[in-house]
Design a protein around this motif. Structure first.
Motif, short mmCIF file in Angstrom:
data_model
loop_
_atom_site.label_atom_id
_atom_site.label_comp_id
_atom_site.label_asym_id
_atom_site.label_seq_id
_atom_site.Cartn_x
_atom_site.Cartn_y
_atom_site.Cartn_z
N THR A 53 37.87 32.26 33.62
CA THR A 53 37.31 33.50 33.08
C THR A 53 38.12 34.64 33.69
O THR A 53 38.95 34.43 34.58
CB THR A 53 35.83 33.66 33.47
OG1 THR A 53 35.75 33.77 34.90
CG2 THR A 53 35.01 32.47 32.99
N GLU A 54 37.86 35.86 33.24
CA GLU A 54 38.58 37.00 33.82
C GLU A 54 38.27 37.15 35.31
O GLU A 54 39.16 37.42 36.12
CB GLU A 54 38.24 38.28 33.07
CG GLU A 54 39.07 39.48 33.55
CD GLU A 54 39.23 40.55 32.48
OE1 GLU A 54 39.93 41.53 32.78
OE2 GLU A 54 38.70 40.40 31.38
N ARG A 102 40.06 36.48 41.01
CA ARG A 102 39.87 35.91 42.34
C ARG A 102 41.05 35.01 42.72
O ARG A 102 41.50 35.02 43.87
CB ARG A 102 38.55 35.13 42.40
CG ARG A 102 37.33 36.04 42.32
CD ARG A 102 36.05 35.23 42.17
NE ARG A 102 35.74 34.46 43.38
CZ ARG A 102 34.70 33.64 43.46
NH1 ARG A 102 33.88 33.48 42.42
NH2 ARG A 102 34.48 32.96 44.58
N LEU A 103 41.55 34.23 41.76
CA LEU A 103 42.69 33.37 42.05
C LEU A 103 43.95 34.19 42.32
O LEU A 103 44.76 33.84 43.19
CB LEU A 103 42.94 32.41 40.88
CG LEU A 103 41.85 31.39 40.59
CD1 LEU A 103 42.24 30.51 39.40
CD2 LEU A 103 41.56 30.51 41.80
N ALA A 104 44.13 35.26 41.58
CA ALA A 104 45.32 36.12 41.76
C ALA A 104 45.35 36.75 43.14
O ALA A 104 46.43 37.08 43.66
CB ALA A 104 45.34 37.20 40.68
N ALA A 105 44.19 36.90 43.76
CA ALA A 105 44.12 37.51 45.10
C ALA A 105 44.47 36.54 46.21
O ALA A 105 44.68 36.95 47.37
CB ALA A 105 42.71 38.07 45.33
N LEU A 106 44.57 35.25 45.91
CA LEU A 106 44.86 34.24 46.92
C LEU A 106 46.37 34.15 47.16
O LEU A 106 47.14 33.97 46.22
CB LEU A 106 44.31 32.88 46.48
CG LEU A 106 42.80 32.81 46.28
CD1 LEU A 106 42.40 31.43 45.75
CD2 LEU A 106 42.06 33.09 47.58
N LYS A 107 46.77 34.26 48.40
CA LYS A 107 48.19 34.25 48.73
C LYS A 107 48.76 32.83 48.84
O LYS A 107 49.96 32.62 48.68
CB LYS A 107 48.43 35.00 50.03
CG LYS A 107 48.09 36.48 49.94
CD LYS A 107 48.32 37.20 51.26
CE LYS A 107 47.97 38.67 51.14
NZ LYS A 107 48.18 39.40 52.43
N LYS A 108 47.90 31.85 49.13
CA LYS A 108 48.38 30.49 49.34
C LYS A 108 48.32 29.62 48.09
O LYS A 108 48.94 28.56 48.03
CB LYS A 108 47.59 29.81 50.46
CG LYS A 108 47.78 30.45 51.84
CD LYS A 108 47.00 29.70 52.91
CE LYS A 108 47.20 30.34 54.28
NZ LYS A 108 46.44 29.61 55.33
N GLU A 118 48.90 37.27 32.45
CA GLU A 118 48.68 38.69 32.76
C GLU A 118 48.33 38.90 34.23
O GLU A 118 48.81 39.84 34.86
CB GLU A 118 47.54 39.23 31.89
CG GLU A 118 47.12 40.66 32.22
CD GLU A 118 45.82 41.05 31.56
OE1 GLU A 118 45.22 42.05 32.00
OE2 GLU A 118 45.37 40.34 30.63
N LYS A 119 47.53 38.00 34.79
CA LYS A 119 46.99 38.20 36.13
C LYS A 119 47.86 37.63 37.25
O LYS A 119 47.83 38.15 38.37
CB LYS A 119 45.60 37.55 36.22
CG LYS A 119 44.58 38.07 35.22
CD LYS A 119 44.04 39.42 35.63
CE LYS A 119 42.92 39.86 34.69
NZ LYS A 119 42.35 41.18 35.07
N ILE A 120 48.61 36.55 36.98
CA ILE A 120 49.29 35.81 38.05
C ILE A 120 50.79 35.81 37.81
O ILE A 120 51.29 35.26 36.82
CB ILE A 120 48.74 34.37 38.14
CG1 ILE A 120 47.24 34.41 38.44
CG2 ILE A 120 49.47 33.59 39.23
CD1 ILE A 120 46.56 33.07 38.43
N LYS A 121 51.52 36.40 38.71
CA LYS A 121 52.97 36.54 38.60
C LYS A 121 53.68 35.18 38.61
O LYS A 121 53.34 34.30 39.40
CB LYS A 121 53.50 37.40 39.75
CG LYS A 121 55.00 37.68 39.68
CD LYS A 121 55.45 38.50 40.88
CE LYS A 121 56.95 38.74 40.83
NZ LYS A 121 57.44 39.47 42.03
#
Length: 436
Positions: free
Chosen positions: A238-239, A244-250, A288-291
């Motif tokens: 979901t958005e 939340r996943l995009a904020a995780l560095k690992k 869109e969210k995850i590079k």
């Protein structure tokens, strides 16, 4: 006493085989290669297709020829689905279902002592308890697989897995964190979370918890630098989840989103819980969210009733999305599934033709994705020597590009993460230069 393992099927089976092997070692057994003469052979089976059953039977026969006096233990999905059939195979001494793997050493020893066949296969659809299997010392010292979930509640029309694995069962959060900390202490840099339907993690637990909650907890574990998740249902995203996943560095930006077909009508017959348009929206959301996100998938061609128009929808769908990699499977009727009895089964020649077309498209998309990163620098976890003669080593970027580098240094770099500038990309493999 010597024990050898043969494992068919998924990553969950791989994890469980390693956990079972560790139990044998703790009991004083010596691990040997399956091609060698052993006192005990353990075959961890797969039953996703009829071919999986056939391969399991072939491996049982191979073990019997290697040592006719050995104990042969057959465990896993084939045993769970067809225990009587397996127990009737010549030379099989122990038959265990999927929720009995943790007892494998006990039952093998019982069979040796009592000189009789033992069959222990429970009613898995009634079993709601996660079987505790854990690993202290992985054979592979670079990446560790961790099973956090078992079972599936989806009942796709072509699949027997719910009958082989039972309903959703989840490993408690505390147990996951404990095991990951142990893996970190053993020097692992990367952990891969696996399950039969990992998106369902937590549905059976009293504690209100999801896979995203677990990933956020694992982010805090010192020593672990990378976290991956195995194949996952697209409806998981979901958005809010993507944010939340995009904020995780690992968390590595690589997701294997099961598709199976780009035609909504075909998806309906498969009993998948999404439409082609919904899948497309999820891919767009992740991009869109995850590079640098890499999205891979599975597709079945020649599913019963798949018309030329439906196949063309799948082809154009995959052409438009240009996913990183598509694993293509020709539909094979699985005995006992709804799809086996469906009308309008597709002939083998048509399946071959459709598979070839999708494979050509995949090769083009895969190469294009890899080439888009030429000139950029990524951290690569070095996993193995690719060539002894030329000091070539291979490993993976966070978004799962397979990269080969040349290294002439004195230190062992296997298991370490190094910065690599990608110089070229040819097919499935890229060449890179280590940047000090």
């Amino acid at each position: 006493m010597k024990v050898a393992f043969a494992t068919l099927g998924c990553r969950v089976n791989t994890y469980e085989s390693e956990a079972m092997a560790e139990k044998f070692i703790r009991e004083g057994y010596e691990m040997v290669d399956f091609s060698e003469k052993a006192d005990v052979y353990v075959i961890n089976t797969c039953t996703v297709t009829n071919m999986g059953d056939k391969k399991s039977r072939q491996i049982i026969g191979r073990a019997r020829r290697l040592n006719p006096e050995s104990i042969i233990a057959v465990v896993g999905c084939y045993s769970q689905i067809a225990p009587k059939e397996v127990s009737n195979i010549e030379g099989v001494d122990v038959v265990l279902g999927n929720r009995n793997k943790g007892e494998v050493v006990y039952w093998v020893n019982r069979s040796i002592d009592e000189k009789k066949q033992i069959v222990k296969v429970g009613e898995i659809l009634k079993n709601k308890v996660f079987e505790e299997l854990s690993i202290e010392n992985f054979q592979d010292k670079t990446r560790a697989f961790l099973k956090i979930q078992d079972g599936c509640n989806r009942f796709c029309s072509y699949c027997l897995i719910p009958y082989a694995r039972g309903g959703v069962c989840s490993k408690p959060k505390a147990k996951i964190l404990e095991e990951v900390r142990k893996l970190s202490n053993h020097g692992f840099k990367e952990v891969i979370l696996s399950g039969i339907h990992i998106a369902s993690y937590g549905l059976d637990l009293e504690e209100k918890i999801t896979l995203v909650d677990i990933l956020e907890e694992l982010e805090k574990v010192d020593g672990i630098e990378r976290i991956r998740i195995g194949s996952i249902d697209p409806t998981f995203f979901t958005e809010d989840t993507a944010d939340r996943l995009a904020a995780l560095k690992k968390l590595c930006p690589h997701f294997h989103l099961s598709l199976q077909s780009g035609s909504t009508e075909t998806l309906k017959r498969m009993n998948r819980r999404y439409t082609a348009e919904e899948y497309k929206e999820i891919v767009g959301l992740l991009r869109e969210k995850i590079k640098d996100v890499s999205i891979t998938t599975d597709v079945i061609v020649g599913f019963p009733g798949e018309t030329s128009e439906e196949f063309n929808e799948t082809y154009e769908f995959l052409k438009e999305l240009a996913l990183t990699k598509v694993h293509i499977f020709k539909f094979s009727p699985r005995t006992g599934t709804k799809a086996e009895k469906m009308a309008n089964q597709i002939d083998g020649k048509t399946k071959d033709e459709r598979s070839k077309l999708l494979q050509e498209l995949n090769d083009k998309n895969e190469r294009s994705y890899g080439e888009s990163f030429v000139g950029r620098t990524f951290p690569v976890l070095i996993e193995q020597k690719a060539s002894l003669e030329e000091n070539l080593y291979s490993g993976y970027t966070p978004n799962y590009l397979n990269i080969v580098v040349k290294y002439n240094g004195d230190k062992d770099i296997i298991g370490n993460i190094v910065n690599v500038k990608i110089q070229s990309f040819n097919g499935e493999v890229g060449l890179g230069l280590i940047i000090p």
